[in-house]
Design an enzyme around this catalytic site. Structure first.
Site, PDB file in Angstrom:
ATOM      1  N   HIS A 241       0.646  -1.232   0.236  1.00  0.00           N
ATOM      2  CA  HIS A 241       0.061  -0.005  -0.066  1.00  0.00           C
ATOM      3  C   HIS A 241       0.741   1.213  -0.231  1.00  0.00           C
ATOM      4  O   HIS A 241       0.222   2.263  -0.113  1.00  0.00           O
ATOM      5  CB  HIS A 241      -0.843   0.222   1.109  1.00  0.00           C
ATOM      6  CG  HIS A 241      -0.020   0.190   2.290  1.00  0.00           C
ATOM      7  ND1 HIS A 241       0.539  -0.847   3.332  1.00  0.00           N
ATOM      8  CD2 HIS A 241       0.354   1.142   3.232  1.00  0.00           C
ATOM      9  CE1 HIS A 241       1.085  -0.329   4.348  1.00  0.00           C
ATOM     10  NE2 HIS A 241       0.851   0.991   4.179  1.00  0.00           N
TER      11      HIS A 241
HETATM   12  C1  UD1 Z   1      -1.956   5.467   5.891  1.00  0.00           C
HETATM   13  C2  UD1 Z   1      -0.737   5.945   6.358  1.00  0.00           C
HETATM   14  C3  UD1 Z   1       0.538   5.117   6.193  1.00  0.00           C
HETATM   15  C4  UD1 Z   1       0.224   3.705   6.918  1.00  0.00           C
HETATM   16  C5  UD1 Z   1      -1.347   3.004   6.283  1.00  0.00           C
HETATM   17  C6  UD1 Z   1      -1.572   1.706   7.016  1.00  0.00           C
HETATM   18  C7  UD1 Z   1      -0.192   8.202   6.382  1.00  0.00           C
HETATM   19  C8  UD1 Z   1       0.532   9.322   5.689  1.00  0.00           C
HETATM   20  N1  UD1 Z   1      -0.254   7.121   5.621  1.00  0.00           N
HETATM   21  O1  UD1 Z   1      -1.776   5.076   4.420  1.00  0.00           O
HETATM   22  O2  UD1 Z   1       1.609   5.381   7.003  1.00  0.00           O
HETATM   23  O3  UD1 Z   1       1.138   2.556   6.483  1.00  0.00           O
HETATM   24  O4  UD1 Z   1      -2.311   3.893   6.446  1.00  0.00           O
HETATM   25  O5  UD1 Z   1      -2.647   1.176   6.112  1.00  0.00           O
HETATM   26  O6  UD1 Z   1      -0.735   8.681   7.345  1.00  0.00           O
HETATM   27  N2  UD1 Z   1      -9.244   4.382   1.729  1.00  0.00           N
HETATM   28  C9  UD1 Z   1     -10.440   3.832   1.468  1.00  0.00           C
HETATM   29  N3  UD1 Z   1     -10.983   3.400   2.875  1.00  0.00           N
HETATM   30  C10 UD1 Z   1     -10.201   3.735   4.032  1.00  0.00           C
HETATM   31  C11 UD1 Z   1      -8.965   4.480   4.133  1.00  0.00           C
HETATM   32  C12 UD1 Z   1      -8.533   4.915   2.905  1.00  0.00           C
HETATM   33  O7  UD1 Z   1     -11.137   3.696   0.546  1.00  0.00           O
HETATM   34  O8  UD1 Z   1     -10.823   3.434   5.088  1.00  0.00           O
HETATM   35  C13 UD1 Z   1      -8.640   4.758   0.318  1.00  0.00           C
HETATM   36  C14 UD1 Z   1      -8.909   6.146   0.031  1.00  0.00           C
HETATM   37  O9  UD1 Z   1      -8.985   6.317  -1.424  1.00  0.00           O
HETATM   38  C15 UD1 Z   1      -7.709   7.161   0.357  1.00  0.00           C
HETATM   39  C16 UD1 Z   1      -6.390   5.849   0.096  1.00  0.00           C
HETATM   40  O10 UD1 Z   1      -7.248   4.691   0.431  1.00  0.00           O
HETATM   41  O11 UD1 Z   1      -7.333   8.154  -0.559  1.00  0.00           O
HETATM   42  C17 UD1 Z   1      -5.415   6.125   0.871  1.00  0.00           C
HETATM   43  O12 UD1 Z   1      -5.832   6.438   2.387  1.00  0.00           O
HETATM   44  P1  UD1 Z   1      -4.740   7.230   3.535  1.00  0.00           P
HETATM   45  O13 UD1 Z   1      -5.585   7.178   4.648  1.00  0.00           O
HETATM   46  O14 UD1 Z   1      -4.671   8.471   2.746  1.00  0.00           O
HETATM   47  O15 UD1 Z   1      -3.547   6.443   3.440  1.00  0.00           O
HETATM   48  P2  UD1 Z   1      -2.859   5.105   3.385  1.00  0.00           P
HETATM   49  O16 UD1 Z   1      -2.534   4.687   2.014  1.00  0.00           O
HETATM   50  O17 UD1 Z   1      -4.198   4.399   3.977  1.00  0.00           O
HETATM   51  N1  UDP Z   2      -3.263  -6.432   8.773  1.00  0.00           N
HETATM   52  C1  UDP Z   2      -4.296  -7.140   8.790  1.00  0.00           C
HETATM   53  N2  UDP Z   2      -5.183  -7.479   7.582  1.00  0.00           N
HETATM   54  C2  UDP Z   2      -4.785  -7.207   6.475  1.00  0.00           C
HETATM   55  C3  UDP Z   2      -3.534  -6.530   6.010  1.00  0.00           C
HETATM   56  C4  UDP Z   2      -2.852  -6.306   7.132  1.00  0.00           C
HETATM   57  O1  UDP Z   2      -5.057  -7.469   9.708  1.00  0.00           O
HETATM   58  O2  UDP Z   2      -5.247  -7.679   5.403  1.00  0.00           O
HETATM   59  C5  UDP Z   2      -2.401  -6.136   9.590  1.00  0.00           C
HETATM   60  C6  UDP Z   2      -0.979  -6.620   9.842  1.00  0.00           C
HETATM   61  O3  UDP Z   2      -0.999  -8.005  10.372  1.00  0.00           O
HETATM   62  C7  UDP Z   2      -0.416  -5.498  10.462  1.00  0.00           C
HETATM   63  C8  UDP Z   2      -1.164  -4.341  10.020  1.00  0.00           C
HETATM   64  O4  UDP Z   2      -2.420  -4.729   9.679  1.00  0.00           O
HETATM   65  O5  UDP Z   2      -0.325  -5.677  11.981  1.00  0.00           O
HETATM   66  C9  UDP Z   2      -0.090  -3.723   9.264  1.00  0.00           C
HETATM   67  O6  UDP Z   2      -1.023  -2.581   8.460  1.00  0.00           O
HETATM   68  P1  UDP Z   2      -0.309  -1.931   7.115  1.00  0.00           P
HETATM   69  O7  UDP Z   2       0.515  -2.842   6.551  1.00  0.00           O
HETATM   70  O8  UDP Z   2      -1.714  -1.283   6.695  1.00  0.00           O
HETATM   71  O9  UDP Z   2       0.382  -0.672   7.759  1.00  0.00           O
HETATM   72  P2  UDP Z   2       1.994  -0.499   8.048  1.00  0.00           P
HETATM   73  O10 UDP Z   2       2.237  -1.348   9.162  1.00  0.00           O
HETATM   74  O11 UDP Z   2       2.635  -0.388   6.953  1.00  0.00           O
HETATM   75  O12 UDP Z   2       1.974   1.262   8.592  1.00  0.00           O
END
Ligand code: UD1
Ligand code: UDP
Length: 435
Positions: A204
């Protein structure tokens, strides 16, 4: 003592869950503020259910948007809540926009910030997470760092070592505890295939999934790795980009790749524990892989979790098709290499991180050390010096006899955390001597 906990995304919910459990066990007053950055059921609510967490007391509901949109909305919402709640400490976790916003707002209200998972550095300022964690570390008053390596990152940036506590990572607590629960409940069966050779894939990271070249290169590697069954729970950001770049249907048409919705934590942990390889750009997964003894290939060119690489459990393969394929096949075909990765020692602790974290928090609070005061109350002027120590003396004894704050110890050129009982004989020390 009253603690306000700020969370916003999936990994923050997971990694703060053991801390919240520990806070509840100790009857400490707390409030939970959800920024609402993750809002889909499977990115947020599901984890409250799986981890048996109480509902957040406040939800700011920021949703998706640009970094500036999200950060400014979070800051306004958090400020309003903190002014009302007046906690003694604000805890943030990791490196998301919630961490940036929460630590900025709290520190400007002179509320001490505790940063869980402080001190990680990728040294890559193009990552939004690197900026977030650096800002949070400037604003914090107590640092819960997972390893000595992260402690040294902080001290090298001038952070006072007396505020840094090596606690391990709460992900180990969450992972070990919940895997047991998942196994008992027989969770995960619906997403675990019969196959032997399972690769669990997640990605992601903006630098991978927002970039067509990189995403396409990874997708081509997945398609070619047809000796594996690849389970791919898709993050919403990734799904949107795969669709936009026309790659989603390519994956759907490939029979050894199973695209599924983001999985709940219990299901997912069981899937991880049965995996042959974890292929990921996630931070949390690099830590969980080494905790569960599963070889990890990280789809990045750098990592703020270098301990996993040094321990031998994680290889950085970037986004290059050939490199990804070669590494996955080596793990599959070379038993010795595979076993070496599986047996890499876990640098993130023994699953008691949240207990350690609360112990040091209460100690600091009870000793009146969790406060923000103007500098003249804390220290006068000082000389910073480097010296070779020729006597048997511990860090504590040295500090007392020299009226000094010892910042860093070098042992044969290697930086070391100044643990209070460390014998300084024959070591080089960097310290501030107060005048
Ligand atoms: C965010 C964090 C990242 C973390 C990740 C965990 C920041 C800058 N980024 O990234 O560090 O590793 O979460 O997963 O804080 N969206 C949905 N539904 C949701 C949430 C998001 O559809 O519930 C979609 C939207 O289109 C959104 C995109 O995902 O624009 C990105 O979501 P965003 O919260 O901006 O960042 P993440 O990539 O999730
Ligand atoms: N995770 C989960 N279901 C999924 C993918 C990830 O429960 O389908 C959990 C995973 O075990 C870990 C956390 O989500 O504990 C990691 O989240 P993510 O990769 O979104 O964020 P990051 O750690 O990179 O910030």
């Amino acid at each position: 003592m009253k603690i306000a906990i700020i969370i916003g995304t999936r990994p923050e919910i997971i990694k703060m869950a053991p801390v919240i459990d520990e806070i509840k066990k100790r009857n400490i007053e707390f409030s939970m503020i959800h920024t609402g950055q993750h809002y889909d059921h499977e990115m947020s609510n599901q984890f409250f259910l799986d981890l048996e967490l109480p509902e957040p007391h406040f939800n700011i509901g920021v949703g998706s948007g640009s970094h500036a949109d999200q950060t400014s909305e979070m800051m306004k919402g958090i400020e309003e809540v903190l002014k009302k709640e007046k906690p003694d400490l604000v805890m943030v976790q990791g490196d998301t926009n919630a961490v940036l916003s929460g630590s900025l707002v709290a520190s400007k209200l002179h509320i001490p910030v505790g940063h869980v998972e402080a001190g990680l550095r990728s040294f890559d300022k193009t990552m939004p997470e690197e900026i977030n964690r650096m800002v949070a570390d400037v604003c914090s008053e107590i640092y819960y760092v997972p390893t000595e390596e992260s402690a040294i990152n902080l001290i090298s940036e001038g952070i006072n070592p007396k505020k840094v506590f090596i606690t391990g990572n709460t992900v180990v607590d969450a992972c070990l505890r919940n895997l047991k629960i998942a196994e008992k409940r027989g969770k995960g069966n619906s997403i675990i295939p019969e196959a032997e050779n399972i690769i669990t894939l997640t990605m992601h990271r903006a630098e991978n999934v927002d970039d067509f070249e990189r995403l396409n290169s990874i997708v081509q590697a997945l398609i070619e790795l047809d000796e594996f069954t690849i389970i791919f729970p898709i993050h919403p950001r990734t799904r949107k980009n795969l669709e936009k770049f026309g790659l989603y249907s390519r994956l759907m048409d490939t029979s050894h790749i199973k695209l599924i919705k983001p999985a709940g934590y219990l299901d997912f942990l069981l899937l991880l524990s049965k995996s042959h390889i974890i292929l990921t750009d996630s931070g949390g997964l690099q830590e969980e892989a080494i905790t569960l003894n599963v070889p990890c290939l990280t789809l990045r060119y750098n990592t703020e979790r270098p301990e996993t690489v040094h321990a031998g459990g994680n290889i950085l393969v970037g986004a290059q098709k050939e490199k990804i394929i070669k590494a996955a096949r080596k793990i599959n075909e070379d038993k010795q290499a595979r076993e070496k990765m599986k047996n890499a020692p876990n640098p993130y602790g023994d699953g008691k991180s949240s207990q350690k974290l609360l112990d040091v928090t209460l100690k600091q609070f009870n000793e009146g050390k969790l406060t923000i005061k103007p500098p003249e109350d804390i220290m006068g002027s000082f000389n910073r010096k480097l010296e070779v120590i020729n006597e048997e003396i511990t860090v504590l004894e040295f500090e007392k006899s020299r009226n000094a704050l010892l910042r860093l110890v070098y042992d044969e050129g290697e930086p070391q955390f100044p643990h209070p009982g460390l014998n300084l004989y024959n070591k080089v020390v960097l310290f501030d001597e107060y005048l």
